[in-house]
Design an enzyme around this catalytic site. Structure first.
Site, PDB file in Angstrom:
ATOM      1  N   GLY A  28       2.043 -75.204   8.374  1.00 36.24           N
ATOM      2  CA  GLY A  28       2.195 -74.832   7.004  1.00 36.24           C
ATOM      3  C   GLY A  28       3.543 -73.327   7.517  1.00 36.24           C
ATOM      4  O   GLY A  28       4.242 -73.453   8.431  1.00 36.24           O
ATOM      5  N   SER A  29       3.239 -72.564   6.894  1.00 37.35           N
ATOM      6  CA  SER A  29       5.116 -71.625   6.535  1.00 37.35           C
ATOM      7  C   SER A  29       4.239 -70.532   8.444  1.00 37.35           C
ATOM      8  O   SER A  29       2.987 -70.527   8.518  1.00 37.35           O
ATOM      9  CB  SER A  29       4.875 -70.952   5.820  1.00 37.35           C
ATOM     10  OG  SER A  29       3.566 -69.513   5.102  1.00 37.35           O
TER      11      SER A  29
ATOM     12  N   VAL B 225       1.682 -67.383   7.143  1.00 36.60           N
ATOM     13  CA  VAL B 225       0.055 -67.731   7.021  1.00 36.60           C
ATOM     14  C   VAL B 225      -0.247 -68.086   7.975  1.00 36.60           C
ATOM     15  O   VAL B 225      -0.963 -67.798   9.035  1.00 36.60           O
ATOM     16  CB  VAL B 225       0.151 -69.417   6.290  1.00 36.60           C
ATOM     17  CG1 VAL B 225      -1.326 -69.183   6.070  1.00 36.60           C
ATOM     18  CG2 VAL B 225       0.640 -68.719   4.390  1.00 36.60           C
ATOM     19  N   GLY B 226       1.247 -68.418   9.084  1.00 36.39           N
ATOM     20  CA  GLY B 226       0.529 -69.112  10.538  1.00 36.39           C
ATOM     21  C   GLY B 226       0.470 -67.637  11.465  1.00 36.39           C
ATOM     22  O   GLY B 226      -0.994 -67.631  12.369  1.00 36.39           O
TER      23      GLY B 226
ATOM     24  N   GLU C 115       1.327 -75.451  13.436  1.00 37.27           N
ATOM     25  CA  GLU C 115       1.878 -76.270  12.875  1.00 37.27           C
ATOM     26  C   GLU C 115       3.007 -75.799  12.185  1.00 37.27           C
ATOM     27  O   GLU C 115       2.915 -75.250  10.917  1.00 37.27           O
ATOM     28  CB  GLU C 115       1.678 -77.944  12.850  1.00 37.27           C
ATOM     29  CG  GLU C 115       0.963 -78.197  14.223  1.00 37.27           C
ATOM     30  CD  GLU C 115       2.362 -78.758  15.236  1.00 37.27           C
ATOM     31  OE1 GLU C 115       3.029 -79.331  14.833  1.00 37.27           O
ATOM     32  OE2 GLU C 115       1.372 -79.298  16.218  1.00 37.27           O
TER      33      GLU C 115
ATOM     34  N   CYS D 286       9.265 -80.421   7.039  1.00 36.23           N
ATOM     35  CA  CYS D 286       9.757 -79.105   8.116  1.00 36.23           C
ATOM     36  C   CYS D 286      10.469 -80.000   8.869  1.00 36.23           C
ATOM     37  O   CYS D 286      11.303 -78.550   9.982  1.00 36.23           O
ATOM     38  CB  CYS D 286       8.417 -78.927   9.303  1.00 36.23           C
ATOM     39  SG  CYS D 286       7.848 -80.306  10.088  1.00 36.23           S
TER      40      CYS D 286
END
Length: 588
Positions: free
Chosen positions: A267-268, A271-272, A289, A323
């Site tokens: 994800g982004s 949020v990571g 990732e 991505c």
């Protein structure tokens, strides 16, 4: 909540170096404006988590309003199902169910069968959620997972074998190896832009490595695809050790409160960071990732037709929600006009005159996401040379090129260059000095992928050696994902760790060091143990002296020859020790 506490609680006013500057904010009951709240948040962000929790705990005792806020926050993130599932996954792993190679092979075979028999259901969900064609749904998602699962089946026996490594002089005679061990109960947080591929590929790696798994699907964004995966998994996979669930932010929060042996997130970076912080509470390893802005350089020596075709394909598949999609283009001034003409022609070849009517052009995931991308477009709508059509209700934005010509100042200061676009907008700027492009790339965060179209070896070498990125491709985009022999992952803000193929197995494994030695007393060197007399120190000093590899190998073989000669004097004892050594080497 942080700002809320910082404004009301006097203890925080004593924290930080800027307490006097923020005194007027701290003393007020409510923030006077958003800028004050932002300053308060900035101040509190300087606290360590433990310090912030101590201050918050004191505030909950002293201020009922704060206590109610905290209680409501805790209750809102509780999901009873999550606690039970977490407990079951740990129990299943401890029982040894997932360590069995037969079980792993059975589950991988079942997963492959699920993909083949559930192909229409999965592609149907992708069509409803993202308007993805059946062909793209299969080849970009389902088929990639099929290849990954099949490789796990083909290589499982090889991957699970210990890797024999060399043994140093002081541990002779002995054998050394690296044993891959499953980590335990792992959590995989799937992503919505490629919900099948980005969820089931790591699942295959986790199963192959021998873990129990909870897979969280993004039902809040792609409900039809997520529902299909959840239903199929319940039919085909072992529920004792593999649980697939749906949900949104609330479920994510509940899952991240639990203790896991590994968290895999796609994800982004925003949020990571939250996932990383939650994992740190339990010292849990993570693979993150994420994405970033993938730069693309089109040099004067490139094949312009091929460059335009491959860039257009990589950028506008899935409506730019990839991505590894080219995020922006640096095109050499000598070929800029020709390249843009070819790019526009290619888009028409791919999607027709009206991409909105093409069955091969996807839609953005949500109206909120569409409005965000529209905002990037609106800031510099005067730069649009083709595309630009927007229909928020149908979540459609046309393939769009925004040409900044040689206006680097406007290009670099624009909103579109301040964040990952993740949509069908493609900003383009001209360059005449490749080093300027390299400097710009290095000034930002490290990208997930970097692309250069060139046939000039010095240009390619310069970009490859002077930049850092998760992956780097020459004369193509995104295709490295299809090669299972290459790791897929980022560096820095674009990610931590990698997977695909053998790297997926390694991602969910611990490399355990194993040293085996015989327990024959004649082989137990007394210089190892205290008291350390002069002769012991001299012997240890000789053995442990740092030497080049060829000298160390010569010493090893000399030591083994001396040992063999010594044992030859007592053949029976030598035979016993030789037998023990053979058992040791063979791992008996």
């Amino acid at each position: 909540l942080k700002a809320h506490i910082s404004i009301r609680h006097p203890i925080i006013r004593k924290q930080g170096r800027q307490r006097f500057r923020y005194a007027h904010i701290m003393s007020s009951k409510k923030p006077t404006n958003p800028a004050d709240r932002a300053e308060a948040q900035k101040l509190v962000s300087g606290l360590l988590t433990l310090d912030a929790r101590k201050i918050l705990a004191e505030a909950t005792l002293k201020y009922p309003e704060v206590k109610r806020t905290v209680e409501a926050k805790v209750i809102s993130s509780e999901v009873p199902e999550v606690n039970m599932v977490n407990s079951r996954m740990h129990q299943t792993f401890k029982a040894g169910v997932t360590r069995d190679l037969r079980w792993r092979r059975q589950q991988l075979t079942a997963l492959l069968k699920m993909l083949r028999e559930g192909r229409e259901v999965l592609c149907g969900g992708l069509k409803k959620d993202l308007n993805r064609s059946a062909a793209e749904g299969y080849f970009l998602e389902v088929n990639l997972v099929e290849h990954g699962v099949q490789q796990c089946l083909d290589k499982l026996s090889e991957w699970t074998q210990p890797s024999v490594v060399g043994t140093n002089l002081v541990n002779l005679p002995g054998s050394s190896s690296i044993q891959p061990d499953p980590l335990g109960a792992v959590l995989i947080l799937g992503c919505w832009n490629y919900p099948v591929q980005l969820s089931l590929l790591p699942l295959a790696g986790a199963i192959a490595a021998g873990n129990s798994v909870v897979l969280k699907m993004p039902t809040d964004v792609v409900p039809h695809t997520s529902a299909a995966v959840i239903k199929l998994a319940a039919q085909y996979l072992d529920k004792r050790a593999i649980h697939v669930m749906g949900g949104g932010v609330k479920e994510n929060q509940a899952l991240l409160k639990q203790r896991w042996d590994k968290i895999f997130f796609t994800g982004s970076d925003f949020v990571g960071k939250i996932v990383y912080q939650a994992a740190a509470e339990h010292l849990c390893p993570v693979t993150l990732e994420m994405g970033g802005k993938c730069p693309t350089i089109v040099a004067p020596s490139s094949n312009i037709q091929i460059a335009a075709k491959r860039i257009a394909w990589g950028k506008w598949m899935n409506a730019g929600q990839t991505c590894v999609a080219p995020d922006h283009i640096f095109v050499h001034e000598s070929i800029a006009d020709h390249f843009l003409e070819m790019l526009e022609r290619t888009v028409k070849d791919f999607y027709g005159k009206n991409p909105k009517e093409s069955k091969f052009f996807c839609r953005l995931a949500t109206e909120r996401h569409t409005n965000r991308v529209k905002g990037l477009l609106d800031e510099h709508s005067d730069k649009v040379i083709f595309g630009g059509e927007v229909d928020v209700k149908s979540k459609y934005i046309a393939p769009t090129v925004m040409y900044f010509k040689d206006d680097w100042k406007t290009f670099t200061k624009s909103k579109i260059m301040g964040q990952e676009i993740f949509g069908p907008l493609l900003p383009v700027v001209k360059y005449n000095d490749q080093q300027k492009v390299i400097d710009y790339i290095n000034a930002g965060e490290k990208p997930l992928s970097l692309y250069i179209f060139s046939n000039n070896k010095s240009e390619i070498k310069s970009v490859m050696t002077k930049t850092s990125s998760g992956a780097a491709l020459v004369n193509d985009v995104a295709m490295h994902l299809s090669n299972e022999e290459l790791p897929f992952g980022g560096v820095g803000h674009s990610g931590i760790g990698a997977y695909h193929g053998k790297f997926s197995f390694d991602c969910f494994s611990h490399k355990k060091a194993v040293l085996k030695r015989p327990d024959a007393s004649i082989l137990d060197i007394p210089a190892r143990y205290p008291p350390y007399s002069n002769w012991k120190v001299s012997l240890l000093g000789f053995v442990q002296t740092v030497r080049p590899a060829w000298q160390m190998n010569l010493l090893k073989y000399s030591a083994l020859f001396f040992l063999a000669a010594l044992l030859a004097r007592n053949r029976r004892r030598a035979a016993q020790i030789l037998h023990s050594l053979i058992d040791l080497v063979l791992g008996v």
